[in-house]
Motif scaffolding. Structure first.
Motif, short mmCIF file in Angstrom:
data_model
loop_
_atom_site.label_atom_id
_atom_site.label_comp_id
_atom_site.label_asym_id
_atom_site.label_seq_id
_atom_site.Cartn_x
_atom_site.Cartn_y
_atom_site.Cartn_z
N MET A 1 0.77 -1.16 0.13
CA MET A 1 0.05 0.05 0.10
C MET A 1 1.03 1.27 0.03
O MET A 1 1.73 1.33 0.91
N LEU A 2 0.49 2.29 -1.03
CA LEU A 2 1.37 3.40 -1.19
C LEU A 2 0.64 4.55 -0.21
O LEU A 2 1.42 5.23 0.39
N LEU A 3 -0.66 4.29 0.17
CA LEU A 3 -1.40 5.55 0.66
C LEU A 3 -2.44 4.90 1.47
O LEU A 3 -3.30 3.99 0.76
N THR A 4 -2.59 5.32 2.73
CA THR A 4 -3.80 4.74 3.44
C THR A 4 -4.56 6.12 3.89
O THR A 4 -4.04 6.79 4.56
N VAL A 5 -6.04 6.21 3.74
CA VAL A 5 -6.83 7.26 4.16
C VAL A 5 -7.90 6.89 5.20
O VAL A 5 -8.45 5.78 4.56
N LYS A 6 -7.83 7.06 6.19
CA LYS A 6 -9.12 6.62 7.19
C LYS A 6 -9.72 7.78 7.69
O LYS A 6 -9.18 8.83 8.25
N ASN A 7 -11.00 7.70 7.54
CA ASN A 7 -12.01 8.48 8.09
C ASN A 7 -11.83 10.00 8.03
O ASN A 7 -12.07 10.66 9.09
N ILE A 8 -11.53 10.56 6.74
CA ILE A 8 -11.28 11.98 6.54
C ILE A 8 -12.52 12.62 6.50
O ILE A 8 -13.69 12.21 5.68
N THR A 9 -12.92 13.74 7.46
CA THR A 9 -14.05 14.67 7.47
C THR A 9 -13.52 15.72 7.38
O THR A 9 -12.36 16.29 7.84
N LYS A 10 -14.08 16.87 6.46
CA LYS A 10 -13.85 18.16 6.58
C LYS A 10 -15.20 18.90 6.38
O LYS A 10 -16.01 18.56 5.56
N THR A 11 -14.94 19.94 7.10
CA THR A 11 -16.33 20.99 7.04
C THR A 11 -15.86 22.32 6.97
O THR A 11 -14.58 22.67 7.33
N TYR A 12 -16.63 23.05 6.19
CA TYR A 12 -16.45 24.38 6.38
C TYR A 12 -17.72 25.29 7.26
O TYR A 12 -18.84 25.46 6.50
N GLY A 13 -17.50 25.63 8.11
CA GLY A 13 -18.58 26.15 8.99
C GLY A 13 -19.65 25.03 9.33
O GLY A 13 -19.47 23.96 9.76
N ILE A 14 -21.00 25.30 8.91
CA ILE A 14 -21.89 24.45 9.23
C ILE A 14 -21.87 23.16 7.97
O ILE A 14 -22.70 22.30 7.83
N ILE A 15 -21.32 23.43 6.88
CA ILE A 15 -21.29 22.75 5.64
C ILE A 15 -20.34 21.63 5.60
O ILE A 15 -18.99 21.94 5.85
N THR A 16 -20.59 20.25 5.57
CA THR A 16 -19.95 19.27 5.42
C THR A 16 -19.64 18.93 3.99
O THR A 16 -20.29 18.63 3.39
N VAL A 17 -18.23 19.02 3.57
CA VAL A 17 -17.65 18.71 2.43
C VAL A 17 -17.27 17.24 2.25
O VAL A 17 -17.77 16.68 1.24
N LEU A 18 -16.49 16.63 3.11
CA LEU A 18 -15.96 15.16 3.18
C LEU A 18 -16.62 14.46 4.57
O LEU A 18 -16.40 15.22 5.61
N ASN A 19 -17.06 13.41 4.33
CA ASN A 19 -17.92 12.67 5.55
C ASN A 19 -17.12 10.99 5.65
O ASN A 19 -17.63 10.45 4.74
N ASP A 20 -16.09 11.08 6.35
CA ASP A 20 -15.69 9.88 6.75
C ASP A 20 -15.29 8.99 5.58
O ASP A 20 -15.54 8.10 5.50
N ILE A 21 -14.16 9.74 4.87
CA ILE A 21 -13.83 9.25 3.74
C ILE A 21 -12.58 8.32 4.07
O ILE A 21 -11.47 8.55 4.78
N SER A 22 -12.44 6.91 3.70
CA SER A 22 -11.43 5.92 3.68
C SER A 22 -11.24 5.26 2.43
O SER A 22 -12.24 5.00 1.81
N PHE A 23 -9.97 4.92 2.09
CA PHE A 23 -9.48 4.14 1.19
C PHE A 23 -8.07 3.90 1.15
O PHE A 23 -7.25 4.74 1.82
N VAL A 24 -7.70 2.92 0.37
CA VAL A 24 -6.32 2.66 0.27
C VAL A 24 -5.77 2.89 -1.44
O VAL A 24 -6.64 2.57 -2.35
N LEU A 25 -4.52 2.94 -1.54
CA LEU A 25 -4.07 3.20 -2.98
C LEU A 25 -2.89 2.61 -3.11
O LEU A 25 -1.84 2.74 -2.12
N ASN A 26 -3.06 1.38 -3.98
CA ASN A 26 -1.74 0.60 -4.25
C ASN A 26 -1.16 0.82 -5.57
O ASN A 26 -1.78 1.63 -6.39
N ARG A 27 0.14 0.39 -5.64
CA ARG A 27 0.82 0.57 -7.00
C ARG A 27 -0.05 0.01 -8.08
O ARG A 27 -0.66 -1.11 -8.04
#
Length: 556
Positions: free
Chosen positions: A1-27
């Motif tokens: 695995m080159l990259l592991t992304v776990k439970n990414i959440t991003k908000t701007y004020g009251i607006i949720t843009v990304l909600n619990d984003i998870s994935f892995v990226l392989n060669r």
């Protein structure tokens, strides 16, 4: 695995843009990231490149893994020459080469087996990276990339800030590819590429040693270069993963939507039947009454009544519990499919057979001849796709038609009834104005009327009206310019790369509107899918001349 992304959440004020984003990226994985404009695709890339911080979650690159990022907006590269960028981009390869030589010397001089094993392990890692990134063929690799992106004609001593926007973008992409990072993160990489460069990039990425995560609206590119599609859902703001290219994704989405609608309908029917049954059981229980026993057995009578009441109560409780369970696990109602009402309604039809006539039109910048004695006519029902290599003068020709650039020689004549609508290649909007201020600019009427009209297009929501332009993504800015274009009620369309930055959902509707436009359309484009849909004649600008006029359907 080159990259592991776990439970990414991003908000701007009251607006949720990304909600619990998870994935892995392989060669060797090639992932296309899709979703509506403003849903958070570029934000995710900025988090992966640590230009922004997530509110929660983590991103972890494996040891020694390098990533490279190409943004939608090309940086200015102030003061740097093309050679500066190229040398900087291959600097990691030079460092790997130097380290290989250092390790070779250290291994030759050490007699300690433990130290030798450690040095040999590092040497194997470094030399593998050097080979995979083309270290032994570096000079050839540089020539190959510059030729593939069709910028080998540029003097390497030229300052990057003096290049055109398309040339800057291609130089930036070349520098990134020459770096050969393990993970390529690309945001709309085909926007400034011509046919040959796009086809070369597709082939190059197919053989790339690392992994690719790319945001793109180019459907041919997504079919050729991608083996997975990641979609950020606009309602839940979560990630959905699909195997295959864009065509496979479209089919999977159709099947998924049908299944969702059927499952929702079945559950709603079941819940409706349960509610009906509960009402009947309650009504029956309230009026339960039995006549006196025929054998005057009071105890038997009371027992029979109690048994009936217990049975009814049990059935009622069972039905209520079953309904409660269904409601707790209710299938969400499928949201309405976005219907973009991007229809053009010209105020006046064109009376003339010839709408635009170019006679002996010429244009030069210094000693560089851009257009040379061009003669052409645009009829009232024309569909013209204007193509050509970057820097051949396509946008310049549009600007001269619009009066934004002067002619050196020749004449451009228009039908008196022509009302031209122009969509420039890159958004040209005041960042301090709000969405509704930008849309209603130079129009007469009430704000509520304009708000209703803008929402009616299906391009924006009510909560977007007071956002400033600087808060919008490039795709949202493009949608705002499209809305402005429709508000002008043109009967002639000049579209400069109209599919750039637009998400796939909007793109389909916009193409449909262009196809049904009643007046002439001239579009500068390198989008092969768009060309197949729009059809018409293909005009190619080459060496200052329109050298080919063939049916666009022949384009492959």
């Amino acid at each position: 695995m080159l990259l592991t992304v776990k439970n990414i959440t991003k908000t701007y004020g009251i607006i949720t843009v990304l909600n619990d984003i998870s994935f892995v990226l392989n060669r060797q994985e090639r992932i296309g990231l899709v979703g509506p404009n403003g849903v958070g695709k570029s934000t995710l890339l900025h988090i992966l490149t640590r230009q922004e911080n997530a509110d929660q979650g983590s991103i972890v690159y494996a040891n020694g893994v390098e990533y490279g990022f190409l943004a939608q907006s090309t940086p200015q590269f102030y003061g740097q020459t093309i050679d500066d960028l190229l040398l900087e981009s291959v600097g990691n390869l030079r460092q790997l080469e130097v380290r290989m030589h250092q390790l070779e010397q250290s291994m030759a001089q050490t007699s300690n087996q433990q130290d030798l094993d450690r040095l040999l392990e590092e040497y194997n890692t470094v030399s593998t990276q050097f080979v995979e990134r083309g270290g032994y063929e570096l000079d050839h690799h540089i020539d190959r990339v510059l030729a593939g992106l069709r910028i080998n004609y540029l003097p390497r001593t030229q300052t990057v800030s003096t290049l055109s926007g398309g040339e800057k973008a291609r130089v930036g992409l070349a520098a990134l590819l020459l770096r050969s990072p393990d993970v390529l993160l690309l945001d709309e990489p085909t926007n400034h590429l011509d046919f040959a460069s796009i086809e070369w990039l597709e082939s190059y990425l197919a053989d790339y040693h690392g992994a690719l995560l790319v945001v793109s609206h180019d459907r041919h590119f997504l079919n050729k270069a991608i083996n997975y599609i990641f979609e950020i859902d606009e309602h839940q703001h979560q990630l959905k993963m699909y195997t295959g290219n864009y065509d496979a994704y479209v089919e999977a989405k159709k099947a998924e939507r049908i299944q969702w609608e059927e499952t929702y309908a079945q559950q709603q029917e079941e819940m409706q039947q349960l509610r009906k049954r509960i009402r009947e059981l309650r009504k029956s229980a309230s009026r339960t009454s039995f006549g006196p026993p025929r054998d005057n057995d009071k105890y038997a009578y009371n027992g029979h009544v109690q048994s009936k009441q217990n049975s009814s109560a049990s059935r009622l409780r069972g039905a209520e519990q079953q309904l409660k369970l269904l409601e707790a696990n209710a299938v969400p109602k499928p949201p309405k499919i976005l219907r973009v009402n991007s229809q053009f309604n010209p105020e006046q039809t064109i009376q003339s057979e010839v709408v635009i006539r170019l006679t002996q039109v010429s244009k030069s910048f210094g000693e560089r001849v851009i257009l040379q004695q061009i003669n052409a006519e645009v009829s009232s029902d024309a569909r013209i796709l204007l193509t050509g290599a970057n820097g051949t003068g396509k946008t310049t020709l549009f600007k001269m038609i619009m009066g934004l650039e002067t002619l050196d020689a020749g004449e451009i004549q228009f039908s008196p009834s022509a009302r031209i609508g122009y969509l420039p290649q890159d958004p040209l909007l005041d960042p301090e104005k709000t969405v509704i201020e930008t849309y209603r600019y130079d129009q007469v009427g009430y704000e509520d009327e304009f708000t209703g009209r803008l929402i009616g297009y299906g391009l924006f929501k009510l909560e977007d009206m007071q956002k400033k332009v600087e808060q919008l993504s490039l795709g949202q800015k493009r949608k705002l310019e499209i809305a402005r274009l429709m508000a002008q009620n043109p009967n002639v369309l000049l579209l400069d790369e109209p599919t750039n930055y637009i998400s796939l959902d909007i793109l389909e509707a916009f193409e449909h509107a262009i196809m049904h436009f009643p007046g002439p359309v001239i579009a500068i484009t390198h989008d092969r899918w768009f060309m197949q849909r729009i059809g018409g004649m293909l005009w190619e600008l080459k060496e200052g001349q329109i050298v080919a006029q063939i049916p666009a359907q022949l384009v492959r």
